[in-house]
Write a protein that holds these residues in place. Structure first.
Motif, short mmCIF file in Angstrom:
data_model
loop_
_atom_site.label_atom_id
_atom_site.label_comp_id
_atom_site.label_asym_id
_atom_site.label_seq_id
_atom_site.Cartn_x
_atom_site.Cartn_y
_atom_site.Cartn_z
N GLY A 175 22.56 -24.31 0.40
CA GLY A 175 22.21 -25.84 0.22
C GLY A 175 21.82 -26.75 1.32
O GLY A 175 21.68 -27.96 1.19
N GLY A 176 21.71 -26.21 2.65
CA GLY A 176 21.56 -26.96 3.74
C GLY A 176 20.26 -26.50 4.43
O GLY A 176 19.62 -25.50 3.74
N ASP A 191 30.45 -16.06 2.28
CA ASP A 191 31.41 -16.88 1.12
C ASP A 191 30.96 -18.19 1.20
O ASP A 191 31.92 -19.04 1.09
CB ASP A 191 32.63 -16.59 1.73
N ALA A 192 29.67 -18.81 0.91
CA ALA A 192 29.20 -19.86 0.85
C ALA A 192 29.34 -20.76 2.07
O ALA A 192 28.99 -21.77 2.29
CB ALA A 192 29.82 -20.83 -0.19
N VAL A 193 29.76 -20.06 3.20
CA VAL A 193 29.75 -20.67 4.47
C VAL A 193 28.62 -20.57 5.29
O VAL A 193 28.20 -19.20 5.50
CB VAL A 193 31.15 -20.45 5.28
N ALA A 222 29.30 -24.94 11.47
CA ALA A 222 29.31 -24.35 10.30
C ALA A 222 29.52 -25.48 9.23
O ALA A 222 30.21 -26.56 9.52
CB ALA A 222 30.60 -23.24 9.95
N PHE A 223 29.00 -25.33 8.00
CA PHE A 223 29.09 -26.07 6.68
C PHE A 223 29.21 -25.35 5.51
O PHE A 223 29.03 -24.26 5.54
CB PHE A 223 28.12 -27.01 6.71
N ARG A 224 29.82 -26.12 4.57
CA ARG A 224 29.69 -25.33 3.32
C ARG A 224 29.73 -26.75 2.18
O ARG A 224 30.32 -27.78 2.56
CB ARG A 224 31.09 -24.71 3.20
N ASP A 225 29.09 -26.32 1.23
CA ASP A 225 28.78 -27.49 0.00
C ASP A 225 28.41 -28.69 0.46
O ASP A 225 29.10 -29.67 0.06
CB ASP A 225 30.23 -27.43 -0.73
N GLY A 226 27.64 -28.59 1.62
CA GLY A 226 27.08 -30.21 2.03
C GLY A 226 27.82 -30.89 2.91
O GLY A 226 27.91 -31.87 3.41
N ARG A 227 29.25 -30.20 3.37
CA ARG A 227 30.18 -30.85 4.37
C ARG A 227 30.38 -30.04 5.97
O ARG A 227 30.41 -28.72 5.30
CB ARG A 227 31.46 -31.09 3.55
N TRP A 228 30.49 -30.65 6.71
CA TRP A 228 30.74 -29.86 7.90
C TRP A 228 32.17 -29.55 7.91
O TRP A 228 33.22 -30.06 7.42
CB TRP A 228 30.80 -30.96 9.29
N LEU A 229 32.46 -28.21 8.35
CA LEU A 229 33.77 -27.76 8.20
C LEU A 229 34.57 -28.01 9.56
O LEU A 229 35.60 -27.63 9.42
CB LEU A 229 33.49 -26.09 8.11
#
Length: 317
Positions: A175-176, A191-193, A222-229
């Motif tokens: 998504g990014g 794993d979506a990351v 790294a990010f996941r679902d539009g957010r920085w992790l």
């Protein structure tokens, strides 16, 4: 003197005979059939011995391994069997399930992807002169037109050495979007990351609707679902995407995770049974050309055992 290795078909035949024998005494007619089968080909006897050793090894492993097998097989219909006969059928079901998982087609991935790798890294020269190196089990979709170079990482990891030209070079994942500004970078989807590491030059990462960020050589995020992790991380440039050099680095990972990473470089799958040993932290530098040796080394570090299953799969406990 040369010896032939039993074929997968012969291994499966031996497996059926071992299961029948372990379930109870064979009728005289079946005993004669077994003897005829054993004498028909020297490889049959080899396959028989291998399968016998496998079941005996699991039986000696203790109740923890056997107790995990019902969860692996997920076959409620097996539960009514008597304890004496239940174990062989559960083991057989586990082996059959492993073989079916190995053979399962990934039709959706074949339809969407233009470039794929199997159980080894693959180097691909793109039409614009750029280079993409895919880790094992990775897939890319390509969309090159007069005004853009757009790629989508569908699975796995890829490292890009980008040829400079007027058209922008973008990689979509999770998504990014990662836009190349410099020369070389890697993108991993797990794993979506989505994790990006920069080998040379600079890239711009946009996880989704949040503000984009630029990374330079030696940086990772790294990010996941539009957010920085996590905050910006530093990366050793020489250690980025080591699989493109035929290496994999395991740094203080639980043994189960380490073995799962190494399993990508085998054609047949690996099962790791949950337990205390699977959580022992391990480290090492391993060569991708010898995944079984690497898995054995990790298992030894963690105090685990491994056994080859019919069809080439591995069971680790």
């Amino acid at each position: 003197m040369t010896t032939s290795i039993p074929s997968p078909r012969q291994a499966r035949q031996a497996l059926r005979w071992v299961i029948r024998c372990n379930a109870g005494r064979l009728p005289e007619r079946q005993q004669r059939a077994l003897q005829r089968w054993l004498q028909a080909d020297p490889r049959h006897a080899d396959a028989w011995r291998q399968q016998q050793a496998f079941w005996q090894g699991l039986d000696a492993a203790g109740p923890d391994v056997l107790a995990a097998l019902p969860e692996l097989t997920a076959e409620p219909a097996l539960r009514p069997l008597q304890p004496r006969r239940r174990v062989p059928w559960l083991l057989a079901s586990a082996a059959v399930l492993l073989l079916s998982v190995t053979a399962a087609p990934h039709a959706w991935l074949l339809l969407r992807s233009d470039v794929r790798s199997d159980n080894a890294p693959r180097t691909v020269q793109l039409q614009d002169g750029s280079t993409a190196i895919l880790d094992a089990g990775s897939a890319l979709a390509l969309d090159f037109s007069a005004g853009q170079r757009r790629l989508q990482l569908l699975r796995g990891r890829a490292w890009f050495q980008v040829a400079h030209e007027a058209r922008p070079f973008r990689v979509e994942a999770g998504g990014g979007e990662i836009r190349d500004i410099g020369t070389a970078f890697s993108v991993a989807l797990q794993d979506a990351v989505v994790t990006t590491e920069v080998s040379q030059g600079e890239v711009e990462i946009r996880p989704g609707h949040v503000a984009a960020q630029r990374l330079q050589a030696g940086q990772a995020r790294a990010f996941r679902d539009g957010r920085w992790l996590q905050p910006l991380q530093l990366a050793d440039v020489e250690a980025i995407a080591p699989w493109r050099r035929g290496e994999i680095v395991i740094d203080d990972l639980p043994a189960q995770q380490a073995i799962e990473r190494l399993a990508r470089y085998r054609r047949a799958p690996v099962w790791v049974l949950h337990g205390q040993g699977a959580q022992v932290a391990v480290s090492g530098l391993f060569h991708l050309q010898q995944p079984d040796a690497a898995i054995a080394a990790v298992a030894q570090q963690a105090g685990l055992r491994s056994q080859r299953l019919p069809g080439g799969a591995l069971l680790v406990w």
